[in-house]
Motif scaffolding. Structure first.
Motif, mmCIF file in Angstrom:
data_model
loop_
_atom_site.group_PDB
_atom_site.id
_atom_site.type_symbol
_atom_site.label_atom_id
_atom_site.label_comp_id
_atom_site.label_asym_id
_atom_site.label_seq_id
_atom_site.Cartn_x
_atom_site.Cartn_y
_atom_site.Cartn_z
ATOM 1 N N GLY A 263 0.782 -1.226 0.000
ATOM 2 C CA GLY A 263 0.000 0.000 0.000
ATOM 3 C C GLY A 263 0.813 1.274 0.000
ATOM 4 N N LEU A 264 2.130 1.150 0.178
ATOM 5 C CA LEU A 264 2.981 2.336 0.146
ATOM 6 C C LEU A 264 3.413 2.616 -1.292
ATOM 7 C CD1 LEU A 264 5.212 1.814 3.307
ATOM 8 C CD2 LEU A 264 3.136 3.182 3.072
ATOM 9 N N PRO A 265 3.673 3.893 -1.639
ATOM 10 C CA PRO A 265 4.058 4.219 -3.018
ATOM 11 C C PRO A 265 5.385 3.586 -3.406
ATOM 12 C CG PRO A 265 4.305 6.122 -1.561
ATOM 13 C CD PRO A 265 3.571 5.075 -0.782
ATOM 14 N N ALA A 266 5.555 3.344 -4.709
ATOM 15 C CA ALA A 266 6.749 2.650 -5.197
ATOM 16 C C ALA A 266 8.023 3.428 -4.911
ATOM 17 C CB ALA A 266 6.612 2.388 -6.693
ATOM 18 N N ASP A 267 7.947 4.777 -4.882
ATOM 19 C CA ASP A 267 9.147 5.575 -4.643
ATOM 20 C C ASP A 267 9.401 5.821 -3.158
ATOM 21 O OD1 ASP A 267 6.948 7.196 -4.292
ATOM 22 O OD2 ASP A 267 7.850 8.963 -5.217
ATOM 23 N N ALA A 268 8.542 5.322 -2.281
ATOM 24 C CA ALA A 268 8.726 5.480 -0.836
ATOM 25 C C ALA A 268 8.121 4.267 -0.132
ATOM 26 C CB ALA A 268 8.076 6.774 -0.354
ATOM 27 N N PRO A 269 8.705 3.084 -0.339
ATOM 28 C CA PRO A 269 8.022 1.848 0.058
ATOM 29 C C PRO A 269 8.326 1.323 1.452
ATOM 30 C CG PRO A 269 9.948 1.310 -1.243
ATOM 31 C CD PRO A 269 9.909 2.821 -1.135
ATOM 32 N N ARG A 289 6.736 7.788 7.753
ATOM 33 C CA ARG A 289 7.468 8.183 6.551
ATOM 34 C C ARG A 289 8.394 7.053 6.106
ATOM 35 N NH1 ARG A 289 9.571 13.714 9.171
ATOM 36 N NH2 ARG A 289 9.661 12.216 10.915
ATOM 37 N N SER A 290 8.720 7.017 4.825
ATOM 38 C CA SER A 290 9.584 5.983 4.287
ATOM 39 C C SER A 290 11.021 6.228 4.733
ATOM 40 C CB SER A 290 9.508 5.973 2.760
ATOM 41 O OG SER A 290 10.301 4.940 2.219
ATOM 42 N N VAL A 291 11.609 5.251 5.393
ATOM 43 C CA VAL A 291 12.969 5.374 5.938
ATOM 44 C C VAL A 291 13.898 4.441 5.173
ATOM 45 C CG1 VAL A 291 14.440 5.111 7.965
ATOM 46 C CG2 VAL A 291 12.091 5.972 8.217
ATOM 47 N N ASP A 292 14.781 5.006 4.378
ATOM 48 C CA ASP A 292 15.770 4.231 3.634
ATOM 49 C C ASP A 292 17.094 4.335 4.370
ATOM 50 O OD1 ASP A 292 17.229 2.834 1.812
ATOM 51 O OD2 ASP A 292 17.165 4.354 0.229
#
Length: 339
Positions: A263-269, A289-292
């Protein structure tokens, strides 16, 4: 005008244009470099000083603030992280330390292109050894005792990598000097069976306290796995799927990691999770938030991680039990170590 003279004139004009372009590029590069060296109004106060790995109750990190100390290992008191920063003069792209040993992944600037190396630092941030690494620095870790160091780099050119890059994870025994340049040399046990594939990649090593076992991410056939490694038997065993950049808690009972949640966007998964190693059950953290990043345990109850910020990255903290609210710890900072 003869044909020969016309060709000569064209050649002279082309050389002049290329020279002008080269000059402009050099001037722009110099201007950018000068801007990097100038502190911006409202930014943190940073000054050169004495920095060691024995300074207790402090945070050591790569300073990202514009100014003469950008990219240097810098420290602040853990109790007042927004205060003045003390810079060491040692520059790192990625860094980690434990028990008086630091690993600093550095760029070596060349006339044609940059190269990279992993440098082992002592308590006073003096170089003890360095090793050429085959790609762009990504992750770094040191075992709790300070004996083992690990690093992950991005590497281009592997024929099986559809994105034209892959990763290499290496482990160094700082006591003996023994280097394992790639975990791909270890035997893999996947779902109870011996596994071999050309596309295996490893990254995000995190060490147990016994200086024998560690955890890392294995990627193959489009999936990621948490693996438990054994340096003595040179084996890697899969434990669970959809685990990236693991980080072992100080008490050795839990793994923090980033997961590709549905369900998370492809650029922030990615969503941060914490897993109980005994039951393999997990829960998401309050950070949505997406944490890389490979999160760092501040203590057994709190995790610290990087998110994009005005100067490149800021550091945030969140409770490991899934409760609370994320809060910013430091602006213009990345690769933290809690001393």
């Amino acid at each position: 005008m003869t044909n020969a003279r016309t060709k000569l004139l064209v050649l002279v004009c082309a050389v002049a244009v290329l020279a002008a372009v080269a000059t402009t590029s050099v001037l722009h590069a110099a201007a950018r470099s000068e801007r990097r060296d100038v502190a911006r109004p409202g930014g943190p106060t940073v000054a050169a000083g004495r920095v060691t790995l024995t300074d207790k109750r402090r945070i050591l990190f790569r300073n990202m603030a514009w100014g003469p100390h950008r990219d240097e290992l810098t420290t602040v008191p853990a109790a007042s992280p927004t205060g003045a920063r003390t810079a060491s003069g040692v520059k790192c792209l990625r860094f980690y330390a434990a028990s008086g040993t630091g690993v600093c992944l550095q760029a070596v600037h060349g006339a044609v292109q940059d190269s990279y190396r992993a440098t082992i630092l002592d308590t006073h941030l003096r170089e003890q050894a360095h090793f050429t690494i085959p790609g762009i620095p990504s992750r770094a870790r040191v075992s709790p005792s300070g004996r083992l160091a690990a690093w992950t780099v991005f590497v281009g050119g592997d024929s099986y990598a559809g994105t034209n890059f892959s990763t290499r994870a290496a482990i160094l025994d700082t006591r003996t000097g023994t280097l394992t340049p790639s975990l791909e040399d270890f035997a893999i046990r996947k779902d109870g069976h011996r596994y071999r594939a050309a596309d295996v990649n490893f990254w995000g090593v995190t060490f147990a306290a016994d200086d024998r076992h560690f955890y890392a991410t294995l990627a193959t056939k489009g999936r990621t796995y948490l693996v438990r490694g054994d340096l003595r038997t040179r084996t890697l065993t899969t434990l669970r799927t959809n685990v990236e950049c693991p980080s072992l808690s100080p008490d050795g009972t839990r793994i923090a990691y980033k997961s590709r949640d549905k369900g998370l966007p492809a650029d922030a998964p990615w969503r941060l999770h914490v897993m109980d190693l005994r039951t393999l059950r997990d829960h998401p953290l309050a950070e949505i938030r997406s944490v890389d990043d490979q999160a760092v345990w501040q203590d057994d109850a709190t995790l610290t991680y990087a998110l994009p910020g005005d100067y490149g990255a800021d550091l945030y903290a969140v409770a490991a039990d899934g409760g609370g609210t994320p809060h910013r710890v430091l602006t213009a900072a990345v690769s933290p170590t809690y001393l």
